[in-house]
Write a protein that holds these residues in place. Structure first.
Motif, PDB file in Angstrom:
ATOM      1  N   ASP A 128       0.846  -1.198   0.000  1.00 24.75           N
ATOM      2  CA  ASP A 128       0.000   0.000   0.000  1.00 24.75           C
ATOM      3  C   ASP A 128       0.878   1.245   0.000  1.00 24.75           C
ATOM      4  O   ASP A 128       0.531   2.266  -0.586  1.00 24.75           O
ATOM      5  CB  ASP A 128      -0.879   0.032   1.269  1.00 24.75           C
ATOM      6  N   ILE A 129       2.030   1.141   0.709  1.00 20.07           N
ATOM      7  CA  ILE A 129       2.935   2.293   0.798  1.00 20.07           C
ATOM      8  C   ILE A 129       4.356   1.839   0.505  1.00 20.07           C
ATOM      9  O   ILE A 129       4.837   0.851   1.079  1.00 20.07           O
ATOM     10  CB  ILE A 129       2.874   2.912   2.210  1.00 20.07           C
ATOM     11  N   ASN A 143       8.200   2.612 -12.848  1.00 23.68           N
ATOM     12  CA  ASN A 143       7.928   1.680 -13.957  1.00 23.68           C
ATOM     13  C   ASN A 143       6.925   0.607 -13.546  1.00 23.68           C
ATOM     14  O   ASN A 143       6.398  -0.103 -14.394  1.00 23.68           O
ATOM     15  CB  ASN A 143       9.220   0.996 -14.411  1.00 23.68           C
ATOM     16  N   TYR A 144       6.706   0.448 -12.234  1.00 23.87           N
ATOM     17  CA  TYR A 144       5.880  -0.671 -11.761  1.00 23.87           C
ATOM     18  C   TYR A 144       4.673  -0.265 -10.931  1.00 23.87           C
ATOM     19  O   TYR A 144       3.726  -1.021 -10.852  1.00 23.87           O
ATOM     20  CB  TYR A 144       6.754  -1.643 -10.950  1.00 23.87           C
ATOM     21  N   ILE A 145       4.746   0.894 -10.284  1.00 22.53           N
ATOM     22  CA  ILE A 145       3.623   1.283  -9.409  1.00 22.53           C
ATOM     23  C   ILE A 145       3.233   2.740  -9.651  1.00 22.53           C
ATOM     24  O   ILE A 145       4.011   3.528 -10.196  1.00 22.53           O
ATOM     25  CB  ILE A 145       3.970   1.103  -7.904  1.00 22.53           C
ATOM     26  N   ASN A 146       2.022   3.055  -9.196  1.00 22.39           N
ATOM     27  CA  ASN A 146       1.527   4.416  -9.336  1.00 22.39           C
ATOM     28  C   ASN A 146       2.185   5.323  -8.294  1.00 22.39           C
ATOM     29  O   ASN A 146       2.431   4.891  -7.175  1.00 22.39           O
ATOM     30  CB  ASN A 146       0.006   4.393  -9.122  1.00 22.39           C
ATOM     31  N   LYS A 147       2.422   6.582  -8.674  1.00 22.02           N
ATOM     32  CA  LYS A 147       3.151   7.459  -7.749  1.00 22.02           C
ATOM     33  C   LYS A 147       2.363   7.751  -6.468  1.00 22.02           C
ATOM     34  O   LYS A 147       2.941   8.149  -5.460  1.00 22.02           O
ATOM     35  CB  LYS A 147       3.591   8.748  -8.443  1.00 22.02           C
ATOM     36  N   SER A 148       1.048   7.499  -6.492  1.00 19.77           N
ATOM     37  CA  SER A 148       0.244   7.765  -5.286  1.00 19.77           C
ATOM     38  C   SER A 148       0.649   6.855  -4.106  1.00 19.77           C
ATOM     39  O   SER A 148       0.381   7.161  -2.958  1.00 19.77           O
ATOM     40  CB  SER A 148      -1.239   7.575  -5.600  1.00 19.77           C
ATOM     41  N   LYS A 149       1.325   5.724  -4.405  1.00 20.74           N
ATOM     42  CA  LYS A 149       1.729   4.803  -3.335  1.00 20.74           C
ATOM     43  C   LYS A 149       3.095   5.187  -2.734  1.00 20.74           C
ATOM     44  O   LYS A 149       3.522   4.630  -1.737  1.00 20.74           O
ATOM     45  CB  LYS A 149       1.855   3.374  -3.890  1.00 20.74           C
ATOM     46  N   ILE A 150       3.773   6.146  -3.395  1.00 22.56           N
ATOM     47  CA  ILE A 150       5.157   6.435  -2.991  1.00 22.56           C
ATOM     48  C   ILE A 150       5.195   7.477  -1.871  1.00 22.56           C
ATOM     49  O   ILE A 150       4.547   8.516  -1.958  1.00 22.56           O
ATOM     50  CB  ILE A 150       5.982   6.925  -4.207  1.00 22.56           C
ATOM     51  N   PHE A 151       5.973   7.164  -0.843  1.00 21.83           N
ATOM     52  CA  PHE A 151       6.177   8.113   0.250  1.00 21.83           C
ATOM     53  C   PHE A 151       7.671   8.442   0.311  1.00 21.83           C
ATOM     54  O   PHE A 151       8.497   7.591   0.653  1.00 21.83           O
ATOM     55  CB  PHE A 151       5.703   7.501   1.574  1.00 21.83           C
ATOM     56  N   HIS A 209       1.752   3.197  10.075  1.00 20.89           N
ATOM     57  CA  HIS A 209       1.067   2.642   8.890  1.00 20.89           C
ATOM     58  C   HIS A 209       0.787   1.156   9.078  1.00 20.89           C
ATOM     59  O   HIS A 209      -0.285   0.678   8.741  1.00 20.89           O
ATOM     60  CB  HIS A 209       1.914   2.853   7.640  1.00 20.89           C
ATOM     61  N   CYS A 210       1.775   0.438   9.624  1.00 19.00           N
ATOM     62  CA  CYS A 210       1.594  -1.013   9.829  1.00 19.00           C
ATOM     63  C   CYS A 210       0.450  -1.263  10.798  1.00 19.00           C
ATOM     64  O   CYS A 210      -0.371  -2.154  10.587  1.00 19.00           O
ATOM     65  CB  CYS A 210       2.860  -1.643  10.397  1.00 19.00           C
ATOM     66  N   SER A 211       0.406  -0.471  11.866  1.00 20.11           N
ATOM     67  CA  SER A 211      -0.645  -0.742  12.860  1.00 20.11           C
ATOM     68  C   SER A 211      -2.028  -0.389  12.318  1.00 20.11           C
ATOM     69  O   SER A 211      -3.038  -0.835  12.844  1.00 20.11           O
ATOM     70  CB  SER A 211      -0.350  -0.033  14.183  1.00 20.11           C
ATOM     71  N   GLU A 212      -2.079   0.381  11.234  1.00 21.75           N
ATOM     72  CA  GLU A 212      -3.377   0.637  10.573  1.00 21.75           C
ATOM     73  C   GLU A 212      -3.703  -0.463   9.561  1.00 21.75           C
ATOM     74  O   GLU A 212      -4.643  -0.362   8.779  1.00 21.75           O
ATOM     75  CB  GLU A 212      -3.330   1.987   9.840  1.00 21.75           C
ATOM     76  N   LYS A 261      -1.749  -1.428   7.021  1.00 22.21           N
ATOM     77  CA  LYS A 261      -1.232  -1.209   5.655  1.00 22.21           C
ATOM     78  C   LYS A 261       0.008  -2.072   5.394  1.00 22.21           C
ATOM     79  O   LYS A 261       0.784  -2.340   6.309  1.00 22.21           O
ATOM     80  CB  LYS A 261      -0.884   0.259   5.469  1.00 22.21           C
ATOM     81  N   LYS A 262       0.151  -2.477   4.137  1.00 25.30           N
ATOM     82  CA  LYS A 262       1.352  -3.223   3.743  1.00 25.30           C
ATOM     83  C   LYS A 262       2.413  -2.203   3.331  1.00 25.30           C
ATOM     84  O   LYS A 262       2.179  -1.415   2.400  1.00 25.30           O
ATOM     85  CB  LYS A 262       1.058  -4.137   2.558  1.00 25.30           C
TER      86      LYS A 262
END
Ligand SMILES: C[S@@+](CC[C@H](N)C(=O)[O-])C[C@H]1O[C@@H](n2cnc3c(N)ncnc32)[C@H](O)[C@@H]1O
Length: 227
Positions: A28-29, A49-57, A84-87, A89-90
């Motif tokens: 997710d992040i 090249n592999y993921i959408n920029k919205s996932k990048i932190f 993030h993990c405790s919410e 999220k991967k």
């Protein structure tokens, strides 16, 4: 809680493992530690090249010798990841080359483990391997060994390292290029190459024995010396 520490390889996005690609896609992040204050990041270019920029932190970790500042930054990033993990999220974080070699991931991993977060590493192709294969120079053959060093600041040390092994790799040559050139003059090895920005558009290879050398040191350069 488990997060993945992913090695992205030396720069060419096709040199990413299939496993790394899958985990990037499933996350997710995707945390990208970035040392450039202007936000430029080769790691970010690779993963786009592999993921959408919205996932990048992106998280800024300055290139500084200020240990307190670095410690504060790594701790803060580790705590952000834990939140993030405790919410549920991967989360994964990425690094150039392999995550266990001279990498920010090593420091972040240490912090995460102290927060009881399990870290799984996904190996990446190191610039050490990328350089030797690009040059077509074996790192070692039967009965031999090789040494990998951070480029030292003194010529004497560099000469000592080169003399220890049939093959020596110097990482982080950068502004210490004059030290390397001086050491090579003293040792007269069989071959000495400097590879700059491997796998990227402006990749270049310099034959240091035949007068080829960049005018000044460049970030992302690695040398392979055969004694
Ligand atoms: C902070 S270390 C990271 C090493 C990385 N973890 C690896 O396994 O290659 C950065 C150094 O790795 C080397 N390096 C990493 N990527 C490179 C590339 N694309 N071309 C040449 N050298 C590279 C350079 O010596 C650079 O100064």
């Amino acid at each position: 809680m488990t997060v993945y520490s992913i090695g992205l390889g030396p720069g060419d996005h096709e040199l990413l493992t299939i496993k790394a690609k899958r985990i990037l896609e499933e996350s997710d992040i995707v945390v990208v530690p970035q040392s450039d204050s202007k936000g430029r990041s080769v790691a970010k270019e690779i993963i786009l090249n592999y993921i959408n920029k919205s996932k990048i932190f992106m998280y800024y970790i300055p290139m500084t010798n200020d240990k307190e500042e670095l410690s504060r930054r790594y701790q803060e990033l580790a705590e952000i990841i834990r939140r993030h993990c405790s919410e549920g999220k991967k989360v994964c974080y990425v690094t150039m080359g392999d995550p266990t070699i001279y990498s920010t991931s090593n420091y972040l991993t240490e912090r995460l483990k102290k927060l009881n977060i399990q870290v799984k590493h996904i190996p990446g192709i190191s610039s050490v391997n990328a350089a030797s294969t690009l040059l077509g120079v074996p790192l070692c053959i039967k009965g031999e060994n090789f040494g990998v060093y951070e480029m030292p600041s003194s010529t004497e040390k560099a000469v000592e390292f080169i003399n220890r092994h049939p093959t020596t790799v110097f990482m982080k040559v950068d502004r210490r290029l004059p030290v390397l050139i001086e050491a090579i003059k003293k040792v007269s090895p069989r071959s000495a190459y400097l590879a700059k920005r491997l796998g990227l558009e402006d990749e270049e290879v310099y034959d240091l024995l035949n007068g080829g050398a960049p005018k000044e040191g460049v970030y992302l350069s690695i040398a392979v010396i055969k004694k």
